[in-house]
Design a protein around this motif. Sequence first.
Motif, PDB file in Angstrom:
ATOM      1  N   VAL A  42      63.028  38.084 106.856  1.00 20.54           N
ATOM      2  CA  VAL A  42      63.960  39.221 106.739  1.00 20.54           C
ATOM      3  C   VAL A  42      63.911  39.808 105.332  1.00 20.54           C
ATOM      4  O   VAL A  42      63.972  41.032 105.148  1.00 20.54           O
ATOM      5  CB  VAL A  42      65.388  38.779 107.100  1.00 20.54           C
ATOM      6  N   ALA A  43      63.789  38.959 104.320  1.00 19.41           N
ATOM      7  CA  ALA A  43      63.744  39.448 102.940  1.00 19.41           C
ATOM      8  C   ALA A  43      62.491  40.267 102.657  1.00 19.41           C
ATOM      9  O   ALA A  43      62.509  41.167 101.801  1.00 19.41           O
ATOM     10  CB  ALA A  43      63.816  38.272 101.973  1.00 19.41           C
ATOM     11  N   ALA A  44      61.387  39.989 103.363  1.00 17.43           N
ATOM     12  CA  ALA A  44      60.142  40.711 103.124  1.00 17.43           C
ATOM     13  C   ALA A  44      60.120  42.078 103.802  1.00 17.43           C
ATOM     14  O   ALA A  44      59.347  42.957 103.383  1.00 17.43           O
ATOM     15  CB  ALA A  44      58.957  39.883 103.617  1.00 17.43           C
ATOM     16  N   ILE A  45      60.938  42.280 104.819  1.00 18.49           N
ATOM     17  CA  ILE A  45      60.898  43.536 105.579  1.00 18.49           C
ATOM     18  C   ILE A  45      61.203  44.751 104.699  1.00 18.49           C
ATOM     19  O   ILE A  45      60.487  45.764 104.769  1.00 18.49           O
ATOM     20  CB  ILE A  45      61.840  43.452 106.794  1.00 18.49           C
ATOM     21  N   PRO A  46      62.262  44.767 103.869  1.00 14.30           N
ATOM     22  CA  PRO A  46      62.527  45.956 103.032  1.00 14.30           C
ATOM     23  C   PRO A  46      61.377  46.312 102.095  1.00 14.30           C
ATOM     24  O   PRO A  46      61.087  47.503 101.889  1.00 14.30           O
ATOM     25  CB  PRO A  46      63.790  45.571 102.251  1.00 14.30           C
ATOM     26  N   ILE A  47      60.701  45.294 101.546  1.00 12.39           N
ATOM     27  CA  ILE A  47      59.592  45.569 100.637  1.00 12.39           C
ATOM     28  C   ILE A  47      58.428  46.205 101.386  1.00 12.39           C
ATOM     29  O   ILE A  47      57.797  47.158 100.901  1.00 12.39           O
ATOM     30  CB  ILE A  47      59.152  44.272  99.938  1.00 12.39           C
ATOM     31  N   VAL A  48      58.135  45.690 102.572  1.00 12.76           N
ATOM     32  CA  VAL A  48      57.047  46.250 103.374  1.00 12.76           C
ATOM     33  C   VAL A  48      57.349  47.699 103.739  1.00 12.76           C
ATOM     34  O   VAL A  48      56.482  48.587 103.634  1.00 12.76           O
ATOM     35  CB  VAL A  48      56.827  45.404 104.643  1.00 12.76           C
ATOM     36  N   LEU A  49      58.569  47.978 104.170  1.00  6.44           N
ATOM     37  CA  LEU A  49      58.952  49.347 104.530  1.00  6.44           C
ATOM     38  C   LEU A  49      58.887  50.270 103.324  1.00  6.44           C
ATOM     39  O   LEU A  49      58.463  51.431 103.431  1.00  6.44           O
ATOM     40  CB  LEU A  49      60.355  49.354 105.130  1.00  6.44           C
ATOM     41  N   LEU A  50      59.293  49.763 102.165  1.00  7.96           N
ATOM     42  CA  LEU A  50      59.258  50.580 100.953  1.00  7.96           C
ATOM     43  C   LEU A  50      57.828  50.916 100.558  1.00  7.96           C
ATOM     44  O   LEU A  50      57.523  52.055 100.173  1.00  7.96           O
ATOM     45  CB  LEU A  50      59.967  49.836  99.823  1.00  7.96           C
ATOM     46  N   PHE A  51      56.922  49.951 100.656  1.00 11.50           N
ATOM     47  CA  PHE A  51      55.515  50.209 100.363  1.00 11.50           C
ATOM     48  C   PHE A  51      54.922  51.220 101.339  1.00 11.50           C
ATOM     49  O   PHE A  51      54.157  52.107 100.950  1.00 11.50           O
ATOM     50  CB  PHE A  51      54.719  48.900 100.415  1.00 11.50           C
ATOM     51  N   MET A  52      55.260  51.093 102.614  1.00 10.15           N
ATOM     52  CA  MET A  52      54.733  52.025 103.606  1.00 10.15           C
ATOM     53  C   MET A  52      55.244  53.445 103.360  1.00 10.15           C
ATOM     54  O   MET A  52      54.508  54.427 103.531  1.00 10.15           O
ATOM     55  CB  MET A  52      55.121  51.557 105.006  1.00 10.15           C
ATOM     56  N   TYR A  53      56.497  53.568 102.935  1.00 16.84           N
ATOM     57  CA  TYR A  53      57.070  54.895 102.700  1.00 16.84           C
ATOM     58  C   TYR A  53      56.496  55.550 101.450  1.00 16.84           C
ATOM     59  O   TYR A  53      56.309  56.771 101.405  1.00 16.84           O
ATOM     60  CB  TYR A  53      58.589  54.769 102.579  1.00 16.84           C
ATOM     61  N   LEU A  54      56.195  54.748 100.436  1.00 14.17           N
ATOM     62  CA  LEU A  54      55.733  55.299  99.154  1.00 14.17           C
ATOM     63  C   LEU A  54      54.234  55.164  98.940  1.00 14.17           C
ATOM     64  O   LEU A  54      53.752  55.416  97.842  1.00 14.17           O
ATOM     65  CB  LEU A  54      56.468  54.595  98.004  1.00 14.17           C
ATOM     66  N   GLN A  55      53.490  54.765  99.969  1.00 12.04           N
ATOM     67  CA  GLN A  55      52.069  54.509  99.769  1.00 12.04           C
ATOM     68  C   GLN A  55      51.288  55.752  99.351  1.00 12.04           C
ATOM     69  O   GLN A  55      50.281  55.643  98.654  1.00 12.04           O
ATOM     70  CB  GLN A  55      51.467  53.925 101.043  1.00 12.04           C
ATOM     71  N   LYS A  56      51.743  56.946  99.760  1.00  7.58           N
ATOM     72  CA  LYS A  56      51.022  58.162  99.385  1.00  7.58           C
ATOM     73  C   LYS A  56      51.126  58.461  97.898  1.00  7.58           C
ATOM     74  O   LYS A  56      50.322  59.221  97.348  1.00  7.58           O
ATOM     75  CB  LYS A  56      51.539  59.341 100.196  1.00  7.58           C
ATOM     76  N   TYR A  57      52.130  57.868  97.223  1.00  9.47           N
ATOM     77  CA  TYR A  57      52.289  58.104  95.794  1.00  9.47           C
ATOM     78  C   TYR A  57      51.642  57.012  94.946  1.00  9.47           C
ATOM     79  O   TYR A  57      51.419  57.216  93.746  1.00  9.47           O
ATOM     80  CB  TYR A  57      53.783  58.154  95.419  1.00  9.47           C
ATOM     81  N   ILE A  58      51.365  55.863  95.533  1.00  7.23           N
ATOM     82  CA  ILE A  58      50.969  54.711  94.725  1.00  7.23           C
ATOM     83  C   ILE A  58      49.632  54.930  94.023  1.00  7.23           C
ATOM     84  O   ILE A  58      49.509  54.755  92.805  1.00  7.23           O
ATOM     85  CB  ILE A  58      50.912  53.436  95.604  1.00  7.23           C
ATOM     86  N   VAL A  59      48.598  55.358  94.769  1.00 11.14           N
ATOM     87  CA  VAL A  59      47.274  55.518  94.191  1.00 11.14           C
ATOM     88  C   VAL A  59      47.272  56.612  93.134  1.00 11.14           C
ATOM     89  O   VAL A  59      46.776  56.430  92.019  1.00 11.14           O
ATOM     90  CB  VAL A  59      46.236  55.810  95.283  1.00 11.14           C
ATOM     91  N   SER A  60      47.839  57.772  93.471  1.00 10.53           N
ATOM     92  CA  SER A  60      47.850  58.879  92.509  1.00 10.53           C
ATOM     93  C   SER A  60      48.702  58.554  91.295  1.00 10.53           C
ATOM     94  O   SER A  60      48.380  58.935  90.171  1.00 10.53           O
ATOM     95  CB  SER A  60      48.354  60.147  93.190  1.00 10.53           C
ATOM     96  N   GLY A  61      49.784  57.840  91.514  1.00 11.78           N
ATOM     97  CA  GLY A  61      50.652  57.504  90.387  1.00 11.78           C
ATOM     98  C   GLY A  61      50.039  56.515  89.431  1.00 11.78           C
ATOM     99  O   GLY A  61      50.268  56.562  88.233  1.00 11.78           O
TER     100      GLY A  61
END
Length: 295
Positions: A268-287
């Motif tokens: 359960v603790a890992a779910i928010p982190i996974v969702l956050l990465f999926m939502y922000l993945q389009k910014y990660i590489v460029s950032g």
Amino acid sequence: MARKLANGDNDTRLRGKRWWAQVGWKHIFALLMIVYCLFPILYVISASVNPGGTLTGSNRLFQAFTGQHYADLFASQFPRWLLNSFYVSGVTAVGTVLMAAAAAYAFSRFRFKGRRGGLTALLIVQMFPQMLAFIAIFLLALALGEIFPGLGIGSHLQLIAIYLGGALGANTFLMYGFFNTIPMDIDEAAKIDGASHAQIFWGIIMRLVTPILAVVGLLSFVSSYGDFILARIILPRTEDYTLAVGLYVWGSDERNAPWGLFAAGAVVAAIPIVLLFMYLQKYIVSGLTAGGVKG
């Protein structure tokens, strides 16, 4: 004719060998890494639904199913620990983004005395391991609690303040490189139109640097969400624990630990982190990459 066909087959085999030598092995390596990374996750999920509640009884994945561990999880103090982690990590992420963005904007756009010295000082401070500062942080928190009780030991605000101070240097450097990629002509054009520094910063620059803001916020959230040592030092009461400290307390007794409950909490603790990465993945590489273009 037969000789031409034979030569053609030979060329095809050569292309196949060349493809395996240059590209094919990468696919095999990627599949092996995926299996290597997924197996621990599957093992923890299997342990969380195993009615036995032990790790040794989970050697065969998903041999039995039960949802009792998840029901017991939300009947315990876990929801309170989860809310504490969200509060501490969320405020830390927002505060880190605002502080680092303001500092990076000043270092990138203004020319003042001590600018290079300040950047060098931030870099040098980040070279020292945080382990060296734990005793000093604890003593400082004790002394500060005597003057301001709301910022003493056991306060989430104290923990947030420590996280903000520790993350300022590295995140300022990360944003500084990204800010340097934005042309100064934009600032000058806005000044000609009568815009102030605050209007330029909030209305123009902050919108152009959205990728690095997302990356810094994500890194800050993840690091504070999973931190254990500082949270264990500052938060002595059970009801104030964050997830990392609470789950550690459950697993501290190796023989009698509720491993099924522990595994369910980890999932359960890992779910928010996974969702956050999926939502922000389009910014990660460029950032992460744009800051190295100029600066």
